[in-house]
Every structure is written in C-alpha cells, then in structure tokens.
Design a protein around this motif. Structure first.
Motif, PDB file in Angstrom:
ATOM      1  N   LEU A  20       0.813  -1.211   0.000  1.00 25.24           N
ATOM      2  CA  LEU A  20       0.000   0.000   0.000  1.00 25.24           C
ATOM      3  C   LEU A  20       0.849   1.264   0.000  1.00 25.24           C
ATOM      4  N   ASN A  21       1.991   1.227   0.684  1.00 24.88           N
ATOM      5  CA  ASN A  21       2.826   2.409   0.810  1.00 24.88           C
ATOM      6  C   ASN A  21       4.291   2.109   0.512  1.00 24.88           C
ATOM      7  N   PRO A  22       4.585   1.655  -0.680  1.00 26.47           N
ATOM      8  CA  PRO A  22       5.973   1.283  -0.973  1.00 26.47           C
ATOM      9  C   PRO A  22       6.893   2.493  -0.978  1.00 26.47           C
ATOM     10  N   GLY A  23       7.986   2.401  -0.262  1.00 24.27           N
ATOM     11  CA  GLY A  23       8.983   3.462  -0.269  1.00 24.27           C
ATOM     12  C   GLY A  23       8.587   4.707   0.500  1.00 24.27           C
ATOM     13  N   ARG A  24       7.456   4.652   1.210  1.00 26.29           N
ATOM     14  CA  ARG A  24       7.004   5.844   1.928  1.00 26.29           C
ATOM     15  C   ARG A  24       7.685   5.908   3.292  1.00 26.29           C
ATOM     16  N   ARG A  25       8.207   7.096   3.618  1.00 21.89           N
ATOM     17  CA  ARG A  25       8.947   7.251   4.867  1.00 21.89           C
ATOM     18  C   ARG A  25       7.995   7.542   6.018  1.00 21.89           C
ATOM     19  N   TYR A  26       8.357   7.042   7.190  1.00 23.53           N
ATOM     20  CA  TYR A  26       7.541   7.347   8.359  1.00 23.53           C
ATOM     21  C   TYR A  26       8.417   7.397   9.600  1.00 23.53           C
ATOM     22  N   ILE A  27       7.885   7.984  10.652  1.00 20.58           N
ATOM     23  CA  ILE A  27       8.570   7.970  11.932  1.00 20.58           C
ATOM     24  C   ILE A  27       7.687   7.250  12.931  1.00 20.58           C
ATOM     25  N   ILE A  28       8.327   6.537  13.833  1.00 17.20           N
ATOM     26  CA  ILE A  28       7.571   5.666  14.722  1.00 17.20           C
ATOM     27  C   ILE A  28       8.307   5.565  16.053  1.00 17.20           C
ATOM     28  N   GLY A  36       0.267  -1.570  25.117  1.00 17.54           N
ATOM     29  CA  GLY A  36       0.057  -0.587  26.178  1.00 17.54           C
ATOM     30  C   GLY A  36       1.069   0.546  26.173  1.00 17.54           C
ATOM     31  N   GLU A  37       2.020   0.509  25.247  1.00 20.69           N
ATOM     32  CA  GLU A  37       3.003   1.588  25.186  1.00 20.69           C
ATOM     33  C   GLU A  37       2.553   2.648  24.197  1.00 20.69           C
ATOM     34  N   CYS A  38       3.415   3.599  23.999  1.00 23.49           N
ATOM     35  CA  CYS A  38       3.197   4.727  23.105  1.00 23.49           C
ATOM     36  C   CYS A  38       2.810   4.257  21.698  1.00 23.49           C
ATOM     37  N   ASN A  39       1.838   4.933  21.082  1.00 24.52           N
ATOM     38  CA  ASN A  39       1.417   4.511  19.741  1.00 24.52           C
ATOM     39  C   ASN A  39       1.713   5.576  18.694  1.00 24.52           C
ATOM     40  N   PHE A  40       2.848   6.253  18.860  1.00 24.95           N
ATOM     41  CA  PHE A  40       3.218   7.325  17.936  1.00 24.95           C
ATOM     42  C   PHE A  40       3.621   6.760  16.575  1.00 24.95           C
ATOM     43  N   PHE A  41       2.980   7.261  15.547  1.00 24.78           N
ATOM     44  CA  PHE A  41       3.272   6.820  14.180  1.00 24.78           C
ATOM     45  C   PHE A  41       2.849   7.927  13.232  1.00 24.78           C
ATOM     46  N   GLU A  42       3.733   8.319  12.300  1.00 22.68           N
ATOM     47  CA  GLU A  42       3.398   9.415  11.401  1.00 22.68           C
ATOM     48  C   GLU A  42       4.155   9.257  10.089  1.00 22.68           C
ATOM     49  N   PHE A  43       3.452   9.353   8.978  1.00 26.38           N
ATOM     50  CA  PHE A  43       4.138   9.371   7.684  1.00 26.38           C
ATOM     51  C   PHE A  43       4.820  10.714   7.507  1.00 26.38           C
ATOM     52  N   THR A  44       6.028  10.721   6.930  1.00 24.39           N
ATOM     53  CA  THR A  44       6.736  11.993   6.752  1.00 24.39           C
ATOM     54  C   THR A  44       6.730  12.464   5.308  1.00 24.39           C
ATOM     55  N   ASN A  45       6.248  11.651   4.389  1.00 25.21           N
ATOM     56  CA  ASN A  45       6.033  12.187   3.044  1.00 25.21           C
ATOM     57  C   ASN A  45       4.682  11.736   2.515  1.00 25.21           C
ATOM     58  N   PRO A  46       4.147  12.452   1.534  1.00 31.48           N
ATOM     59  CA  PRO A  46       2.782  12.198   1.079  1.00 31.48           C
ATOM     60  C   PRO A  46       2.645  10.811   0.450  1.00 31.48           C
ATOM     61  N   PRO A  47       1.416  10.293   0.391  1.00 32.17           N
ATOM     62  CA  PRO A  47       1.222   8.973  -0.204  1.00 32.17           C
ATOM     63  C   PRO A  47       1.661   8.948  -1.657  1.00 32.17           C
ATOM     64  N   CYS A  49       1.522   8.222  -5.619  1.00 30.90           N
ATOM     65  CA  CYS A  49       0.416   8.319  -6.560  1.00 30.90           C
ATOM     66  C   CYS A  49      -0.009   6.914  -6.961  1.00 30.90           C
ATOM     67  N   GLU A  50      -1.219   6.807  -7.485  1.00 35.88           N
ATOM     68  CA  GLU A  50      -1.804   5.503  -7.806  1.00 35.88           C
ATOM     69  C   GLU A  50      -0.877   4.659  -8.667  1.00 35.88           C
ATOM     70  N   ARG A  51      -0.264   5.311  -9.667  1.00 34.06           N
ATOM     71  CA  ARG A  51       0.584   4.600 -10.624  1.00 34.06           C
ATOM     72  C   ARG A  51       1.804   3.957  -9.935  1.00 34.06           C
ATOM     73  N   SER A  52       2.512   4.721  -9.083  1.00 28.43           N
ATOM     74  CA  SER A  52       3.681   4.130  -8.425  1.00 28.43           C
ATOM     75  C   SER A  52       3.265   3.049  -7.451  1.00 28.43           C
ATOM     76  N   ARG A  53       2.080   3.222  -6.838  1.00 30.58           N
ATOM     77  CA  ARG A  53       1.605   2.194  -5.914  1.00 30.58           C
ATOM     78  C   ARG A  53       1.408   0.873  -6.641  1.00 30.58           C
ATOM     79  N   GLN A  54       1.054   0.975  -7.932  1.00 34.58           N
ATOM     80  CA  GLN A  54       0.859  -0.258  -8.694  1.00 34.58           C
ATOM     81  C   GLN A  54       2.188  -0.829  -9.169  1.00 34.58           C
ATOM     82  N   ILE A  55       3.129   0.048  -9.483  1.00 34.40           N
ATOM     83  CA  ILE A  55       4.367  -0.408 -10.114  1.00 34.40           C
ATOM     84  C   ILE A  55       5.417  -0.854  -9.099  1.00 34.40           C
ATOM     85  N   ILE A  56       5.632  -0.056  -8.053  1.00 34.44           N
ATOM     86  CA  ILE A  56       6.764  -0.306  -7.153  1.00 34.44           C
ATOM     87  C   ILE A  56       6.747  -1.699  -6.506  1.00 34.44           C
ATOM     88  N   PRO A  57       5.603  -2.167  -5.966  1.00 33.40           N
ATOM     89  CA  PRO A  57       5.664  -3.500  -5.356  1.00 33.40           C
ATOM     90  C   PRO A  57       6.106  -4.580  -6.335  1.00 33.40           C
TER      91      PRO A  57
END
Ligand SMILES: [Zn+2]
Length: 95
Positions: A20-28, A36-47, A49-57
């Motif tokens: 779903l999110n190939p190559g997408r950067r996130y911080i966690i 029960g611990e911290c659930n901090f999670f955030e993507f650092t760059n935008p999703p 596009c549809e085309r790369s989502r189909q091609i990259i995997p």
C-alpha cells in the motif's frame, strides 16, 4: 528534523515497504509494537500516486527475485570451485 514521540523518546525514521505504501517514509516510536506503550506513528512524506503504488511493489518483487537467483548462482560457483579443488587434490595424490 528530529521529532519526539508522545513518550518523549526520539522517533525512529523508517521506510515502509508494504504494497500500500511502498517506499514511503515514516517515523515511529520504538515502543510502538509493545502493548500498552506509546502509539506514535506518522508518515513523513505524502502517499504515492496511484501509478507508483501499482508499479513499485512489482519492481521490488522482481529485484528480490533477481537477488535471490544471483545468490543461488554464487553458491553454485562456490561448489564448482570445491569440486575443482577436490579433483586437483585427487590428481595430485595419484602422481
Ligand atoms: Zn513513544
């Protein structure tokens, strides 16, 4: 840019390789997977596009397969040299 998570530990930067999110950067938070611990999670760059989502995997799977095949070839080569060395040794002993 350093970010802190909810529990004030520095967040870890990672790259997602899911279909779903190939190559997408996130911080966690490094405690994210602990219950029960911290659930901090955030993507650092935008999703992607549809085309790369189909091609990259597909590309990733292809790279992985090629690397796997390359690894197998290398181990075959390694065995070939063992056989050659064994033959030379046997020849040497027969002289
Ligand atoms: Zn945290």
């Amino acid at each position: 840019m350093e970010r802190n998570c909810y529990c004030a530990r520095p967040a870890i930067r990672k790259t997602s390789w899911t279909d779903l999110n190939p190559g997408r950067r996130y911080i966690i938070c490094d405690k994210f997977w602990e219950p029960g611990e911290c659930n901090f999670f955030e993507f650092t760059n935008p999703p992607m596009c549809e085309r790369s989502r189909q091609i990259i995997p597909g590309l990733l799977r292809r790279v992985n397969r090629l690397e796997h095949e390359l690894g197998e070839k290398k181990s075959q080569e390694w065995w070939m040299w063992v056989v050659v060395a064994a033959c030379l040794f046997v020849m040497y002993c027969m002289i």
